[in-house]
Design an enzyme around this catalytic site. Structure first.
Site, PDB file in Angstrom:
ATOM      1  N   GLY A 106      75.031  77.845  22.682  1.00  0.00           N
ATOM      2  CA  GLY A 106      75.731  76.786  23.410  1.00  0.00           C
ATOM      3  C   GLY A 106      75.941  77.034  24.880  1.00  0.00           C
ATOM      4  O   GLY A 106      75.079  77.595  25.578  1.00  0.00           O
TER       5      GLY A 106
ATOM      6  N   THR B 271      60.951  78.580  20.909  1.00  0.00           N
ATOM      7  CA  THR B 271      60.979  79.135  22.264  1.00  0.00           C
ATOM      8  C   THR B 271      59.594  79.707  22.558  1.00  0.00           C
ATOM      9  O   THR B 271      58.697  79.664  21.699  1.00  0.00           O
ATOM     10  CB  THR B 271      62.023  80.266  22.377  1.00  0.00           C
ATOM     11  OG1 THR B 271      61.557  81.369  21.588  1.00  0.00           O
ATOM     12  CG2 THR B 271      63.391  79.830  21.885  1.00  0.00           C
TER      13      THR B 271
ATOM     14  N   PHE C 296      71.677  35.752  16.997  1.00  0.00           N
ATOM     15  CA  PHE C 296      72.745  35.011  17.686  1.00  0.00           C
ATOM     16  C   PHE C 296      73.775  34.578  16.657  1.00  0.00           C
ATOM     17  O   PHE C 296      73.427  34.012  15.616  1.00  0.00           O
ATOM     18  CB  PHE C 296      72.174  33.774  18.397  1.00  0.00           C
ATOM     19  CG  PHE C 296      73.242  32.748  18.738  1.00  0.00           C
ATOM     20  CD1 PHE C 296      74.372  33.116  19.464  1.00  0.00           C
ATOM     21  CD2 PHE C 296      73.134  31.434  18.322  1.00  0.00           C
ATOM     22  CE1 PHE C 296      75.364  32.196  19.764  1.00  0.00           C
ATOM     23  CE2 PHE C 296      74.123  30.494  18.614  1.00  0.00           C
ATOM     24  CZ  PHE C 296      75.241  30.876  19.343  1.00  0.00           C
TER      25      PHE C 296
ATOM     26  N   PRO D 208      57.581  84.249  19.732  1.00  0.00           N
ATOM     27  CA  PRO D 208      57.352  83.937  18.312  1.00  0.00           C
ATOM     28  C   PRO D 208      58.588  84.221  17.451  1.00  0.00           C
ATOM     29  O   PRO D 208      59.311  85.186  17.710  1.00  0.00           O
ATOM     30  CB  PRO D 208      56.209  84.893  17.922  1.00  0.00           C
ATOM     31  CG  PRO D 208      55.593  85.317  19.200  1.00  0.00           C
ATOM     32  CD  PRO D 208      56.636  85.224  20.270  1.00  0.00           C
TER      33      PRO D 208
ATOM     34  N   TYR E  48      76.806  59.064  35.553  1.00  0.00           N
ATOM     35  CA  TYR E  48      76.571  58.139  34.442  1.00  0.00           C
ATOM     36  C   TYR E  48      76.555  56.675  34.836  1.00  0.00           C
ATOM     37  O   TYR E  48      76.004  55.847  34.115  1.00  0.00           O
ATOM     38  CB  TYR E  48      77.656  58.321  33.364  1.00  0.00           C
ATOM     39  CG  TYR E  48      77.831  59.747  32.962  1.00  0.00           C
ATOM     40  CD1 TYR E  48      77.006  60.316  32.001  1.00  0.00           C
ATOM     41  CD2 TYR E  48      78.795  60.552  33.578  1.00  0.00           C
ATOM     42  CE1 TYR E  48      77.134  61.648  31.658  1.00  0.00           C
ATOM     43  CE2 TYR E  48      78.927  61.878  33.231  1.00  0.00           C
ATOM     44  CZ  TYR E  48      78.096  62.423  32.274  1.00  0.00           C
ATOM     45  OH  TYR E  48      78.229  63.737  31.946  1.00  0.00           O
TER      46      TYR E  48
ATOM     47  N   HIS F 233      78.024  72.957  16.885  1.00  0.00           N
ATOM     48  CA  HIS F 233      77.276  71.810  16.350  1.00  0.00           C
ATOM     49  C   HIS F 233      75.813  72.122  16.044  1.00  0.00           C
ATOM     50  O   HIS F 233      75.325  71.823  14.959  1.00  0.00           O
ATOM     51  CB  HIS F 233      77.402  70.624  17.305  1.00  0.00           C
ATOM     52  CG  HIS F 233      78.821  70.244  17.520  1.00  0.00           C
ATOM     53  ND1 HIS F 233      79.700  70.059  16.480  1.00  0.00           N
ATOM     54  CD2 HIS F 233      79.539  70.057  18.649  1.00  0.00           C
ATOM     55  CE1 HIS F 233      80.884  69.760  16.955  1.00  0.00           C
ATOM     56  NE2 HIS F 233      80.818  69.762  18.264  1.00  0.00           N
TER      57      HIS F 233
ATOM     58  N   CYS G 140      84.861  66.725  21.441  1.00  0.00           N
ATOM     59  CA  CYS G 140      85.020  65.323  21.849  1.00  0.00           C
ATOM     60  C   CYS G 140      86.392  64.798  21.460  1.00  0.00           C
ATOM     61  O   CYS G 140      86.834  63.775  21.972  1.00  0.00           O
ATOM     62  CB  CYS G 140      83.930  64.463  21.223  1.00  0.00           C
ATOM     63  SG  CYS G 140      83.906  64.608  19.436  1.00  0.00           S
TER      64      CYS G 140
ATOM     65  N   VAL H  21      77.405  88.855  19.165  1.00  0.00           N
ATOM     66  CA  VAL H  21      76.072  89.463  19.293  1.00  0.00           C
ATOM     67  C   VAL H  21      75.946  89.974  20.727  1.00  0.00           C
ATOM     68  O   VAL H  21      76.114  89.220  21.690  1.00  0.00           O
ATOM     69  CB  VAL H  21      74.962  88.448  18.953  1.00  0.00           C
ATOM     70  CG1 VAL H  21      73.591  89.065  19.207  1.00  0.00           C
ATOM     71  CG2 VAL H  21      75.096  88.008  17.506  1.00  0.00           C
TER      72      VAL H  21
HETATM   73  C1  LIG Z   1      85.973  68.293  26.057  1.00  0.00           C
HETATM   74  C2  LIG Z   1      84.574  67.980  25.611  1.00  0.00           C
HETATM   75  C3  LIG Z   1      84.267  66.710  25.155  1.00  0.00           C
HETATM   76  C4  LIG Z   1      82.972  66.415  24.728  1.00  0.00           C
HETATM   77  N1  LIG Z   1      82.696  65.148  24.270  1.00  0.00           N
HETATM   78  C5  LIG Z   1      81.447  64.868  23.826  1.00  0.00           C
HETATM   79  C6  LIG Z   1      81.149  63.581  23.303  1.00  0.00           C
HETATM   80  O1  LIG Z   1      82.005  62.695  23.239  1.00  0.00           O
HETATM   81  N2  LIG Z   1      79.881  63.342  22.890  1.00  0.00           N
HETATM   82  C7  LIG Z   1      78.907  64.303  22.927  1.00  0.00           C
HETATM   83  O2  LIG Z   1      77.764  64.045  22.499  1.00  0.00           O
HETATM   84  N3  LIG Z   1      79.166  65.540  23.401  1.00  0.00           N
HETATM   85  C8  LIG Z   1      80.411  65.840  23.844  1.00  0.00           C
HETATM   86  N4  LIG Z   1      80.683  67.099  24.343  1.00  0.00           N
HETATM   87  C9  LIG Z   1      79.604  68.105  24.403  1.00  0.00           C
HETATM   88  C10 LIG Z   1      79.487  68.854  23.081  1.00  0.00           C
HETATM   89  O3  LIG Z   1      80.712  69.376  22.693  1.00  0.00           O
HETATM   90  C11 LIG Z   1      78.469  69.973  23.228  1.00  0.00           C
HETATM   91  O4  LIG Z   1      77.248  69.406  23.610  1.00  0.00           O
HETATM   92  C12 LIG Z   1      78.302  70.706  21.901  1.00  0.00           C
HETATM   93  O5  LIG Z   1      79.465  71.421  21.602  1.00  0.00           O
HETATM   94  C13 LIG Z   1      77.124  71.662  21.929  1.00  0.00           C
HETATM   95  O6  LIG Z   1      77.043  72.310  20.712  1.00  0.00           O
HETATM   96  P1  LIG Z   1      76.323  73.714  20.576  1.00  0.00           P
HETATM   97  O7  LIG Z   1      76.448  74.119  19.152  1.00  0.00           O
HETATM   98  O8  LIG Z   1      74.954  73.644  21.158  1.00  0.00           O
HETATM   99  O9  LIG Z   1      77.111  74.709  21.552  1.00  0.00           O
HETATM  100  P2  LIG Z   1      78.640  75.150  21.655  1.00  0.00           P
HETATM  101  O10 LIG Z   1      79.540  74.056  21.214  1.00  0.00           O
HETATM  102  O11 LIG Z   1      78.791  75.694  23.028  1.00  0.00           O
HETATM  103  O12 LIG Z   1      78.751  76.326  20.576  1.00  0.00           O
HETATM  104  C14 LIG Z   1      78.132  77.569  20.744  1.00  0.00           C
HETATM  105  C15 LIG Z   1      78.731  78.556  19.759  1.00  0.00           C
HETATM  106  O13 LIG Z   1      78.075  79.810  19.917  1.00  0.00           O
HETATM  107  C16 LIG Z   1      79.040  80.866  19.866  1.00  0.00           C
HETATM  108  N5  LIG Z   1      78.468  82.015  20.589  1.00  0.00           N
HETATM  109  C17 LIG Z   1      78.019  82.021  21.882  1.00  0.00           C
HETATM  110  N6  LIG Z   1      77.530  83.243  22.203  1.00  0.00           N
HETATM  111  C18 LIG Z   1      77.676  84.038  21.113  1.00  0.00           C
HETATM  112  C19 LIG Z   1      77.353  85.396  20.829  1.00  0.00           C
HETATM  113  N7  LIG Z   1      76.761  86.191  21.744  1.00  0.00           N
HETATM  114  N8  LIG Z   1      77.652  85.872  19.613  1.00  0.00           N
HETATM  115  C20 LIG Z   1      78.230  85.084  18.664  1.00  0.00           C
HETATM  116  N9  LIG Z   1      78.560  83.786  18.875  1.00  0.00           N
HETATM  117  C21 LIG Z   1      78.280  83.255  20.088  1.00  0.00           C
HETATM  118  C22 LIG Z   1      80.267  80.246  20.528  1.00  0.00           C
HETATM  119  O14 LIG Z   1      81.449  80.935  20.155  1.00  0.00           O
HETATM  120  C23 LIG Z   1      80.212  78.820  20.001  1.00  0.00           C
HETATM  121  O15 LIG Z   1      80.896  78.666  18.777  1.00  0.00           O
HETATM  122  C24 LIG Z   1      81.973  67.418  24.770  1.00  0.00           C
HETATM  123  C25 LIG Z   1      82.300  68.706  25.220  1.00  0.00           C
HETATM  124  C26 LIG Z   1      83.579  68.992  25.638  1.00  0.00           C
HETATM  125  C27 LIG Z   1      83.898  70.386  26.112  1.00  0.00           C
END
Ligand SMILES: Cc1cc2nc3c(=O)[nH]c(=O)nc-3n(C[C@H](O)[C@H](O)[C@H](O)COP(=O)(O)OP(=O)(O)OC[C@H]3O[C@@H](n4cnc5c(N)ncnc54)[C@H](O)[C@@H]3O)c2cc1C
Length: 444
Positions: free
Chosen positions: A112, A270, A423, A273, A186, A10, A42, A79
């Site tokens: 993530g 972060t 209302f 730089p 929550y 995301h 989600c 990576v």
């Molecule tokens: C079951 C479930 C239900 C959820 N429901 C909700 C909800 O209803 N509402 C809500 O707001 N949030 C929800 N969340 C949380 C939400 O999914 C996460 O907050 C969101 O996915 C974060 O996105 P992100 O891109 O930061 O990280 P991530 O989704 O963790 O994605 C990180 C990406 O980086 C890639 N990556 C990592 N390290 C490397 C590397 N060294 N080299 C190359 N690629 C790499 C991974 O493969 C991954 O694709 C839910 C999570 C889960 C597990």
């Protein structure tokens, strides 16, 4: 300008698509170790429970879509390391094992989080599963098709949603957590009591206040979950005990919280730089306390990813921080919360009071109406709103978005009493339930 983005769910997808639109002349390369992008976790419980039939509907972007924007997406590329001094990185192609190097002018880290996996006896047994990505979702569905007794470890919103899905599939379900209540982070007790009652009414076994210590197996496959208080038979176990930021790549190179969450400023920079970060890999300013916190949510991820793009060249738009607002539908209940529960505020050493409104959400002269439970938590000394929860069979969840704005803007209960809300008998009473909470706090 050469931009490298690591990770494309995301936060990464939001950053990449916006960067490509704002800087069409830039060279943008995405490295993603997985074989898909933009998966909506989600939707996992909805898919497991058969509400969403086609898993393809849980994606909103593809490498081809990014290619149309001029982005090079290197799928199945891991990576391995980042050198922020030389602005370079090493990558392994997971398909053929080849390793290569790349350089950047700007680096965006959107790697993530990953589920916490406790190191304990039996953790490697078959049918002890995680719940995070598309592959996990497919494995859960496949294994659940033959499982009878399913144990879910972790009663946060992910565990609770899975429990509902498994119950609706006709499984015998046990939910285990070391907290004394479900969704402890929550919701306060009056709310979790309602959810727990709805669960036990459906023969879901709740085993709270106890810690899992081991898994026992037969022929390499899980058969029992062992806790400090008991043993529970299970032929499938799903672990949902929380997430850790995936930030090894920048360890020692940028400022982080003790759990490894990267600290970014309000422009997503972060401490190093030219290195930006967003999403679950980061800490975030939590407005109710004013401190950094780790709140991994897709909502934060897409906002932060978009802000990386807006601020990549010139600091332009600040992130306002978060209230950790979230919603969940469990059985007949629509539930949402924002900011601190009363319990969390007290645990944080704050001196707070709360108002609870138990009322029908619309006038009793209407053919139908439902009970609504609203709780608003506020600082005793100032009246500043710091959190709220709502539960009803009617969908009043948007009221938590309203209160999220109130917390964001440091509003007090006195102000809440007199905010202009409409209302209309179909929807509410002349004094909107949020107004009522503000008014009653004055008398409290
Ligand atoms: C079951 C479930 C239900 C959820 N429901 C909700 C909800 O209803 N509402 C809500 O707001 N949030 C929800 N969340 C949380 C939400 O999914 C996460 O907050 C969101 O996915 C974060 O996105 P992100 O891109 O930061 O990280 P991530 O989704 O963790 O994605 C990180 C990406 O980086 C890639 N990556 C990592 N390290 C490397 C590397 N060294 N080299 C190359 N690629 C790499 C991974 O493969 C991954 O694709 C839910 C999570 C889960 C597990």
């Amino acid at each position: 300008m050469k931009i490298v983005v690591i990770g494309c769910t995301h936060a990464g997808t939001a950053a990449v698509t916006q960067i490509a639109k704002l800087y069409p002349e830039a060279t943008i390369t995405v490295y993603e170790r997985n074989d898909n992008i933009s998966f909506l976790s989600c939707g996992i419980a909805l898919h497991v429970g058969g509400v969403v039939h086609q898993a393809e509907q849980l994606f909103y972007s593809t490498p081809e879509h990014l290619a149309d924007l001029g982005v090079v997406t290197k799928m199945r590329h891991d990576v391995l390391s980042v050198d922020t001094t030389n602005q370079s990185l090493y990558i392994r192609n997971l398909v053929n094992g080849e390793e290569s190097q790349d350089t950047y002018d700007k680096l965006v880290l959107t790697t993530g989080s990953w589920p916490i996996i406790p190191q304990m006896e039996g953790i490697q047994l078959d049918n002890v599963l995680l719940c995070k990505n598309y592959a996990h979702a497919q494995t859960i569905i496949h294994k659940a098709s033959t499982a009878q007794r399913i144990a879910v470890v972790g009663a946060g919103y992910i565990g609770v949603e899975l429990v509902e899905a498994f119950e609706q599939l006709g499984k015998q379900v046990t939910l285990i957590d070391n907290a004394p209540r479900v969704m402890f982070k929550y919701l306060d007790q009056a709310y979790t009591d309602m959810v727990e009652e709805a669960m036990t009414d459906r023969q879901i076994r709740l085993e709270l206040n106890q810690t899992v210590t081991a898994f026992k197996g037969i022929d390499g496959k899980v058969a029992k979950v062992i806790t400090n208080l008991g043993e529970y038979e299970a032929d499938l176990v799903i672990l949902c005990i929380g997430f850790r930021p995936n930030t090894e790549l920048l360890k020692g190179q940028v400022d982080m919280l003790p759990n490894g969450a990267i600290i970014v400023d309000e422009y997503m920079r972060t401490s190093c730089p030219h290195v930006y970060a967003a999403g679950d890999s980061c800490a975030i300013r939590y407005n109710p306390t004013g401190k950094h916190a780790y709140i991994p949510l897709a909502t934060n991820a897409v906002r932060m990813g978009t802000l990386v793009a807006r601020n990549l060249v010139t600091p332009t738009i600040k992130y306002m921080g978060t209230q950790g607002t979230s919603g969940i539908k469990i059985f007949d209940y629509n539930i949402a919360s924002t900011g601190l529960t009363e319990q969390a505020a007290l645990d944080a050493g704050m001196i707070v009071k709360s108002i609870t409104i138990d009322d029908n959400y619309r006038p009793e002269f209407m053919p139908t109406y439902e009970k609504a439970m609203l709780k608003v938590v506020y600082e005793e000394a100032t009246g500043r709103i710091v959190g709220a929860q709502v539960l009803s069979k009617a969908d009043l969840t948007q009221s938590m978005n309203t209160l999220s704005v109130c917390i964001q803007n440091h509003m007090t209960m006195d102000e809440l009493g007199f905010v202009d809300f409409f209302f209309q008998p179909h929807y509410n009473k002349p004094w909107n339930i949020l107004n009522q909470a503000g008014l009653q706090a004055y008398m409290h």
